[in-house]
Design a protein around this motif. Structure first.
Motif, PDB file in Angstrom:
ATOM      1  N   PHE A 251     -14.891  -6.631 -19.045  1.00  0.00           N
ATOM      2  CA  PHE A 251     -15.985  -5.805 -18.307  1.00  0.00           C
ATOM      3  C   PHE A 251     -15.402  -5.123 -17.652  1.00  0.00           C
ATOM      4  CE2 PHE A 251     -16.830 -10.529 -18.260  1.00  0.00           C
ATOM      5  CZ  PHE A 251     -17.775 -10.343 -17.384  1.00  0.00           C
ATOM      6  N   GLY A 252     -16.279  -3.787 -16.902  1.00  0.00           N
ATOM      7  CA  GLY A 252     -15.938  -2.253 -16.377  1.00  0.00           C
ATOM      8  C   GLY A 252     -14.739  -1.795 -15.674  1.00  0.00           C
ATOM      9  N   SER A 253     -15.693  -3.646 -14.348  1.00  0.00           N
ATOM     10  CA  SER A 253     -14.915  -2.948 -13.508  1.00  0.00           C
ATOM     11  C   SER A 253     -14.995  -4.032 -12.530  1.00  0.00           C
ATOM     12  CB  SER A 253     -15.740  -2.051 -11.988  1.00  0.00           C
ATOM     13  OG  SER A 253     -16.060  -2.177 -11.115  1.00  0.00           O
ATOM     14  N   VAL A 254     -13.312  -4.695 -12.879  1.00  0.00           N
ATOM     15  CA  VAL A 254     -12.878  -6.047 -11.862  1.00  0.00           C
ATOM     16  C   VAL A 254     -11.726  -5.336 -11.112  1.00  0.00           C
ATOM     17  CG1 VAL A 254     -11.640  -7.669 -12.869  1.00  0.00           C
ATOM     18  CG2 VAL A 254     -12.969  -6.659 -13.867  1.00  0.00           C
ATOM     19  N   THR A 255     -12.151  -6.529  -9.841  1.00  0.00           N
ATOM     20  CA  THR A 255     -11.339  -5.856  -8.560  1.00  0.00           C
ATOM     21  C   THR A 255     -10.872  -6.823  -7.949  1.00  0.00           C
ATOM     22  OG1 THR A 255     -12.401  -3.897  -7.775  1.00  0.00           O
ATOM     23  CG2 THR A 255     -11.336  -4.869  -5.598  1.00  0.00           C
ATOM     24  N   VAL A 256      -9.516  -7.071  -7.773  1.00  0.00           N
ATOM     25  CA  VAL A 256      -9.270  -8.563  -7.852  1.00  0.00           C
ATOM     26  C   VAL A 256      -8.510  -8.232  -6.074  1.00  0.00           C
ATOM     27  CG1 VAL A 256      -6.772 -10.119  -8.212  1.00  0.00           C
ATOM     28  CG2 VAL A 256      -8.577  -8.880 -10.523  1.00  0.00           C
ATOM     29  N   LEU A 257      -8.472  -9.351  -4.914  1.00  0.00           N
ATOM     30  CA  LEU A 257      -7.906  -9.355  -3.961  1.00  0.00           C
ATOM     31  C   LEU A 257      -8.088 -10.592  -3.082  1.00  0.00           C
ATOM     32  CD1 LEU A 257     -11.260  -8.401  -2.380  1.00  0.00           C
ATOM     33  CD2 LEU A 257     -10.168  -6.790  -2.663  1.00  0.00           C
ATOM     34  N   ASN A 258      -6.623 -10.355  -3.522  1.00  0.00           N
ATOM     35  CA  ASN A 258      -5.277 -11.451  -2.760  1.00  0.00           C
ATOM     36  C   ASN A 258      -4.983 -11.567  -1.798  1.00  0.00           C
ATOM     37  OD1 ASN A 258      -4.283 -10.689  -6.124  1.00  0.00           O
ATOM     38  ND2 ASN A 258      -5.116 -12.743  -5.526  1.00  0.00           N
ATOM     39  N   GLY A 259      -4.442 -12.180  -1.280  1.00  0.00           N
ATOM     40  CA  GLY A 259      -3.608 -12.451   0.300  1.00  0.00           C
ATOM     41  C   GLY A 259      -2.432 -13.045   0.070  1.00  0.00           C
ATOM     42  N   HIS A 260      -1.910 -13.837   0.230  1.00  0.00           N
ATOM     43  CA  HIS A 260      -0.500 -14.655   0.728  1.00  0.00           C
ATOM     44  C   HIS A 260       1.464 -13.467   0.998  1.00  0.00           C
ATOM     45  CE1 HIS A 260       2.108 -17.847  -0.929  1.00  0.00           C
ATOM     46  NE2 HIS A 260       2.881 -16.949  -2.360  1.00  0.00           N
ATOM     47  N   ILE A 261       0.897 -12.749   0.662  1.00  0.00           N
ATOM     48  CA  ILE A 261       1.461 -12.095   0.528  1.00  0.00           C
ATOM     49  C   ILE A 261       2.228 -10.870   1.759  1.00  0.00           C
ATOM     50  CG2 ILE A 261       2.699 -11.484  -1.510  1.00  0.00           C
ATOM     51  CD1 ILE A 261       2.425  -8.753  -2.198  1.00  0.00           C
ATOM     52  N   HIS A 262       0.952 -11.111   2.563  1.00  0.00           N
ATOM     53  CA  HIS A 262       0.153  -9.986   3.630  1.00  0.00           C
ATOM     54  C   HIS A 262       1.509  -8.796   3.511  1.00  0.00           C
ATOM     55  CE1 HIS A 262       0.924 -14.697   6.580  1.00  0.00           C
ATOM     56  NE2 HIS A 262       0.695 -14.560   5.512  1.00  0.00           N
TER      57      HIS A 262
END
Lengths: 329, 188
Positions: A251-262
């Motif tokens: 895929f040409g555009s992948v944005t990964v959003l995470n939390g956990h580490i504040h």
């Protein structure tokens, strides 16, 4: 796949750390920088940046997004029930975060909550969060669990509340204005010395979920623990995250959003960009900057600078996502 | 220059990344119950939360400090609880106080949680002994059997959890919130 680091346009800390190592002041200065208003724009897998003011000027008109454009908000690690020196009132800071959200123009189409809704699954914590989030000016909230939401009961209460319409243990995907959103669960099956994991069943589901999509479809993946190896020593990694990312490489555009580490950390690998988020409850140390992870007490006047939400804007036709970090103060 | 940036699996902050070794931050303050005798956690005024497999968990709170008398009385209850066979439960009836005093020291090993570690990591006991875990860290932790034998609820700073090991064997456990935290109880 190549590794490219994100380059900051400016800084406010010294070029070199002081003799003898990094001081607490420098660590906090770095964290404060991470919370400043800065927009990362993703276009064709390449990041550029601009200040919050520049981003606002680039909008067609405040509150008047072009047709097909939209915004959404990432909120994370609300930790309802936490009581400690790092933040004696997580309810108050959550209300501040909601005030930030409700002041956004354009209003977010929806919210993504990337986990740790509660601190210890105490009775009433989920209810408290649900009641507070009723005041958010948006149409819907999508949730993925953090380990604090499932460690007591294996996710039973979480799935009862938020699992409607999801698959497996809360896996979900939906399309909005041409963008495909994928919510993954990587906090179940914790085991001794283990790490966050997705599991083969979820990976199989993910493979099928994206199989029908054109490679030009912008993807947004949201999950609690970072999919990339932020700091395995502290468990800040998903052990089979690479397998998931392998399914998204085309895929040409992948944005990964995470939390956990504040805290905000960002990275680019090929066409995939990774973004961890601030908490609304309390900060944690930078990776390796303390003997262990956990709630980090900062001077009271700095707390609001290291808590916050993320405003994400999509401009149709550009396959671009602009990420605006919005600290509480 | 770069700062606060990703560098492989290293932190984003370039300035941070250059520092080796890291200068540790000042230690975080520990839980309110640090240094407090573990027997105080059995005060009758404290919440006793349900645990699987007959284990017990106790919360520490501000009101604990105002209830020394109750806590001292509770200490007698604890010393009895750790001396009787079978799982510890809230339904047990206290025995005569003098019967408990002589067995407490030998049968009440303690594991302390601090800096996201169980200490000592390995404890060797005789069958029938109760182990008590005390969370003196500033974060929420659990004591969770790797074999599914026991699992504490979330232990806030100052909380304790106890479990009686009745059979010989090796019992690994970990924190369900921080699975890099591991410990082992060896029962002879």
């Amino acid at each position: 796949m190549t590794d490219d680091t994100i380059r900051a346009p400016h800084d406010h800390i010294h070029d070199e750390p002081p003799a003898g190592g990094l001081t607490r002041r420098h660590a906090l200065a770095c964290m404060a920088w991470a919370g400043t208003g800065l927009v990362w724009t993703l276009a064709g897998g390449l990041l550029s940046s601009q200040t919050l003011g520049q981003a606002a000027a680039a909008q067609p008109a405040a509150g008047q997004p072009a047709r097909g454009d939209f915004a959404f908000v990432q909120i994370s690690d609300t930790h309802i029930g936490f009581k400690g020196e790092a933040n004696p009132d997580v309810i108050a800071t959550l209300h501040l975060a909601i005030a930030k959200i409700n002041a956004l123009q354009p209003a977010p189409a929806f919210l993504l909550h990337t986990g740790d809704l509660t601190h210890s699954q105490k009775a009433g914590s989920f209810d408290t969060l649900a009641e507070i989030l009723k005041s958010v000016n948006t149409s819907q909230v999508f949730y993925v669990p953090g380990e604090h939401d499932v460690f007591l009961d294996g996710g039973t209460e979480f799935l009862t509340r938020y699992g409607h319409g999801t698959t497996g243990n809360g896996w979900q995907s939906f399309d909005y204005q041409g963008v495909h959103f994928i919510g993954l669960v990587n906090v179940l099956n914790f085991k001794a010395a283990g790490l966050g994991s997705l599991g083969p069943d979820q990976l199989g589901w993910l493979k099928n979920d994206v199989a029908r999509l054109s490679s030009s479809t912008p993807l947004v993946v949201f999950t609690h623990i970072p999919l990339w190896a932020v700091y395995p020593t502290w468990g800040w990694v998903t052990e089979d995250g690479e397998q998931a990312l392998g399914l998204l490489k085309r895929f040409g555009s992948v944005t990964v959003l995470n939390g956990h580490i504040h805290q905000i950390l960002q990275k680019v690998e090929g066409q995939i960009t990774f973004h961890t988020a601030m908490s609304t409850a309390f900060p944690q140390p930078a990776p390796g900057a303390a003997s262990s992870p956990g709630p980090l007490k900062v001077p009271a006047e700095q707390l609001h600078q290291v808590l916050g939400i993320r405003d994400v804007r999509y401009v149709q036709g550009q396959h671009a996502l602009a990420l605006i970090e919005a600290p509480l103060g | 220059m770069r700062l606060c940036l990703a560098q492989g699996s290293r932190p984003l902050c370039d300035a941070l990344a250059r520092v080796s070794p890291w200068t540790p931050l000042p230690p975080r303050r520990r839980g309110r119950a640090a240094g407090r005798p573990s027997t105080l956690t059995l005060g009758p005024g404290h919440p006793r939360r349900a645990c699987p497999h007959g284990a017990t968990v106790h919360g520490a709170g501000r009101r604990q400090r105002r209830r020394w008398g109750a806590a001292l009385a509770a200490g007698v209850l604890l010393t009895w609880l750790v001396s009787v066979p079978g799982p510890i439960t809230a339904q047990d009836t206290p025995p005569p106080p003098e019967a408990a005093a002589t067995t407490a020291a030998a049968t009440a090993p303690q594991v302390t949680v601090a800096q996201a570690m169980f200490g000592p990591a390995t404890v060797t006991i005789r069958a029938g002994t109760t182990v008590t875990w005390v969370n003196n860290d500033g974060d929420l932790h659990t004591v969770t059997s790797s074999q599914g034998l026991f699992a504490s609820p979330g232990l806030d700073p100052g909380d304790t959890f106890a479990y009686r090991f009745s059979a010989a064997g090796t019992y690994p456990y970990f924190c369900a919130l921080h699975p890099h935290m591991k410990g082992t109880i060896v029962v002879q």
